[in-house]
Design a protein around this motif. Structure first.
Motif: not given
Lengths: 322, 472
Positions: A268, A271, A284, A286-288, A291-294, A296
């Motif tokens: 994926s 950024d 790092y 990762l954004q869904r 706008g919710v981030n996780d 990883w």
């Protein structure tokens, strides 16, 4: 003031002590969580993240378990040693600012800034703090954006307002162009050498800098947001796919001796300025699409598969207090 | 998208079965109607605990309700796909299969007005108000069993439903959360009529033709050298009505050449029915002369950039975020005079830079505050902007950004018209819907005293967001 960790410990203790039934209740109905909490008490190792802009910590041993949220709001945060740094959200009256705190989240230093918070990093010693803000509110995917990157030396209180004050050597040639932008600093163990991104003439470079000499020189093209490994031997970075940021970014790791790179198993677009969770693992955000981030993580050697570290969070920091 | 991301997002949420008529014995009140059931699992569930006021348990497989320590459960469902009126709704909860999950009192269910609380960010200290009606109460619950409560009064149709479970009993209950898996996750089972085609008596074959309510459709951040604006212009081809734009009509500098090269072949097909507004990229050409010469009189008085018009029962205002908006400025004074003179019961306004946004690239534009205040003072319904290249919808809010169900204005960021997408930053309070991977247009159907909004996605994409509000 209580330290953050002590506050967490007290909260946990309170959870166990308040009401005689509480102990019985927790033990009988949530054995897994009690075990996790107990191990956090023993090791104290916490990982700091932002939960939609709220400074939070999770147990390093159970990053997907219960989460402690503080009252502190940040658009970007970082923690190293006994230091926590926060770029506070833009406010109609004050704009953003860098707030440097101790581990009890007591403010120690504030640097007013103009721009939109973006990157933030503290050297492993806790001495150096660097930030990047977007000046006009843009993104790395657009052309013509403008960033400003500064550095605070906590030992002297001295602030480099902008790396654009430094002398740059691009591809071996002293560079005088006015279109230079810097972002995403990472510090070496000596608190003097650093790496960052320099863009000029539509190209983005990995640069190595010397804080005392106030110089930078380019190392490689199309490498952004460097993050130096704890052992100082490798740099995790993002690179624009096919050199075009509009196509997204791939996370890779550069070996500083051989100057060879390996793409990581995360396919994926990332950024973010990655963090090293260990010498073997890169973390790092990762954004869904909502706008919710996780947060990883992925092995730093290019193998394996990404794994979810903290759901609904971003801006991870390496584990402190381990 | 990689499937593992969907997993992280809680892929168990969603419609499990359509027309699974086995769950509920249908009490049919209309003989001509058959009942259908739709079962939804939560899109978010968590509990809070007053003995650990700063801790979030959103990723836990368990939901605890108790009075010592006080624990409250919060559940949120997104109801979608219903095509007939709701006749019944039941919340089903499964007790955890562990010792002690049983309780003599399973808890009281109450409606919660907040639909924007975060699964991984909600704690005792910041929990949403349990401010709604009591929906029902669970009696004694045993370990590893299903229980259900009628919550029909909380479910009116498609939309978001938030429910809290509280307890006054110090021997609490533990239920399985959505993280426990589909077999034991909470369920909202909705029964709805499925009208048959039984003929209704036709009584008035008069000449009165129902006039279609006006449609206002558009977006901002539109035409660059990419293909996004081609996709959204194709949507406009199939949607009649007035077209609005929320600025940055063309990139990068709003020149006449760019309008002719990029905008004209796509959205330019609908120029004759377009009521634009200018953005900062249009103003990259001094005075936005490219913009004003391309749109001519349709952009309002040349060089001014703000104007208004009426559509049916609606007053529509196009404003200019690229010039001064301060209180007392010519634009703000004009807006107040325009709204004072308006006789239509409903008002919608649009411009480029958003007063409220969760975008990570452009901060909320507080300088738009005086325009928002004027619109609020005159009871406007809707504000649409762009600038951040994404879609976002807020709950009705007052000019300070606080939820305001009585007079609040619903804000949209409709920056999905074609340009490359931006990320989201910290999600702002009262943000109800967001997307940044689907180009599209935002369609308003302007009824006599209400409006429908609908995000219409580009071909091949599925993101959807729609709803209805009454005018103030």
């Amino acid at each position: 003031m209580l330290t953050l960790r002590n506050r967490i410990l007290i909260a946990l203790a309170a959870a166990l002590v308040l009401g005689g039934v509480a102990v019985v209740y927790v033990v009988r109905s949530a054995p897994a969580e009690v075990a996790d909490a107990a191990s956090a008490v023993q090791t104290g190792a916490r990982m700091q993240v932002l939960t939609n802009g709220v400074l939070s910590t999770v147990s390093a041993n159970d990053t997907r378990g219960p989460r402690s949220l503080t009252d502190r709001k940040c658009d970007r945060a970082y923690a190293a040693r006994d230091t926590v740094a926060c770029l506070v959200p833009v406010d109609a009256l004050t704009g953003t600012r860098l707030v440097v705190m101790n581990s009890a989240l007591q403010e120690q230093k504030t640097v007013p800034l103009t721009g939109f918070p973006n990157r933030l990093r503290i050297s492993a010693s806790g001495r150096m703090v660097s930030w990047t803000v977007f000046i006009d509110g843009h993104s790395y995917a657009t052309t013509g954006f403008s960033t400003r990157t500064g550095i605070l030396d906590r030992s002297t209180g001295r602030v480099v307002e902008s790396l654009e004050e430094f002398s740059a050597v691009v591809d071996g040639v002293p560079h005088g162009a006015a279109d230079v932008n810097y972002w995403g600093v990472t510090f070496a163990a000596d608190d003097n050498r650093f790496y960052a991104t320099l863009s000029t003439g539509g190209k983005r470079y990995l640069v190595e800098g010397d804080l005392a000499a106030r110089t930078v020189r380019t190392l490689k093209e199309n490498m952004e947001c460097p993050s130096l490994s704890p052992d100082g031997s490798r740099i995790a970075y993002k690179s624009a796919i096919e050199g075009d940021p509009k196509k997204g970014w791939r996370l890779s790791v550069l070996d500083l001796v051989s100057l060879t790179s390996v793409p990581l198993a995360e396919v994926s677009s990332v950024d973010d300025q990655a963090v090293w969770l260990s010498d073997q693992t890169v973390g790092y955000g990762l954004q869904r699409s909502d706008g919710v981030n996780d947060v990883w993580s992925v092995p730093a050697d290019g193998g394996g598969v990404p794994s979810l570290v903290v759901e609904g969070a971003n801006s991870p920091s390496p584990v402190v207090g381990a | 998208m990689p499937s593992r991301k969907a997993k992280a997002a809680g892929a168990v949420a969603g419609v499990l079965s359509v027309a699974a008529a086995t769950v509920i014995a249908v009490v049919s009140s209309a003989p001509v109607a058959a009942a259908a059931t739709n079962t939804f699992t939560p899109v978010a569930d968590t509990y809070v605990d007053n003995s650990s006021t700063g801790t979030n348990y959103g990723t836990s497989g368990q939901l605890g309700v108790d009075n010592s320590p006080v624990k409250r459960i919060f559940l949120r469902f997104t109801v979608s796909g219903l095509t007939a009126p709701v006749t019944g709704a039941r919340l089903r909860l499964h007790t955890d299969d562990v010792s002690g999950s049983n309780s003599p009192a399973g808890g009281t269910l109450k409606a919660v007005s907040s639909t924007t609380w975060s699964e991984t960010g909600t704690t005792w200290a910041n929990q949403p108000a349990v401010d709604g009606a009591t929906l029902g109460t669970l009696g004694a619950v045993s370990r590893n069993a299903w229980y259900e409560v009628d919550v029909t009064s909380a479910v009116t149709g498609n939309g978001t439903v938030s429910i809290a479970v509280t307890s006054t009993n110090s021997d609490g209950a533990d239920y399985d959360s959505r993280e426990s898996g589909a077999a034991t996750a909470p369920q909202l089972v909705i029964t709805s009529d499925t009208p048959t085609t039984t003929t209704q008596p036709t009584t008035t074959p008069t000449t009165t033709q129902p006039t279609a309510d006006p449609v206002l459709v558009g977006a901002g951040d539109i035409a660059d050298s990419g293909s996004g604006d081609t996709a959204t212009a194709n949507l406009l081809d199939g949607i009649p009505g007035t077209v609005f734009t929320t600025g940055d009509n063309v990139y990068t500098n709003g020149t006449t050449a760019e309008f002719n090269s990029y905008y004209n072949p796509t959205w330019g097909r609908h120029k004759a029915r377009t009521k634009p507004s200018p953005g900062n990229h249009d103003y990259n050409t001094s005075g936005a002369t490219g913009y004003y010469s391309y749109f001519g009189a349709q952009a309002g008085p040349s060089g001014r950039g703000y104007y208004s018009y009426d559509l049916g029962n609606w007053h529509v205002v196009s404003l200019n975020s690229e010039i001064t908006k301060s209180a007392g400025s010519p634009q703000e004074q004009w807006l107040r005079a325009d709204l004072a003179a308006n006789t239509k019961p409903c008002t919608l306004a649009y411009w480029h830079k958003p007063r409220f946004t969760s975008g990570s690239n452009h901060a909320p534009d507080t300088t738009a505050g005086p325009l928002v205040q004027a619109l609020y003072d005159y009871n406007a319904e809707v504000i649409v902007t762009g600038h951040n290249h994404q879609y976002e919808r807020f709950a009705p809010m007052n000019p300070s950004g606080a939820a305001d169900g009585a007079r609040g204005i619903r804000h949209f960021v409709a920056g999905m018209g074609g340009a490359g997408f931006y990320s989201f930053g910290t999600i702002a309070a009262n943000s109800e819907a967001r997307n940044n991977n689907t180009h599209g247009v935002l369609k308003f159907t302007l009824h006599a005293n209400s409006y429908d909004w609908q995000f219409v996605p580009e071909a091949g994409k599925t993101y959807a967001d729609s709803g209805t509000n009454a005018c103030h």
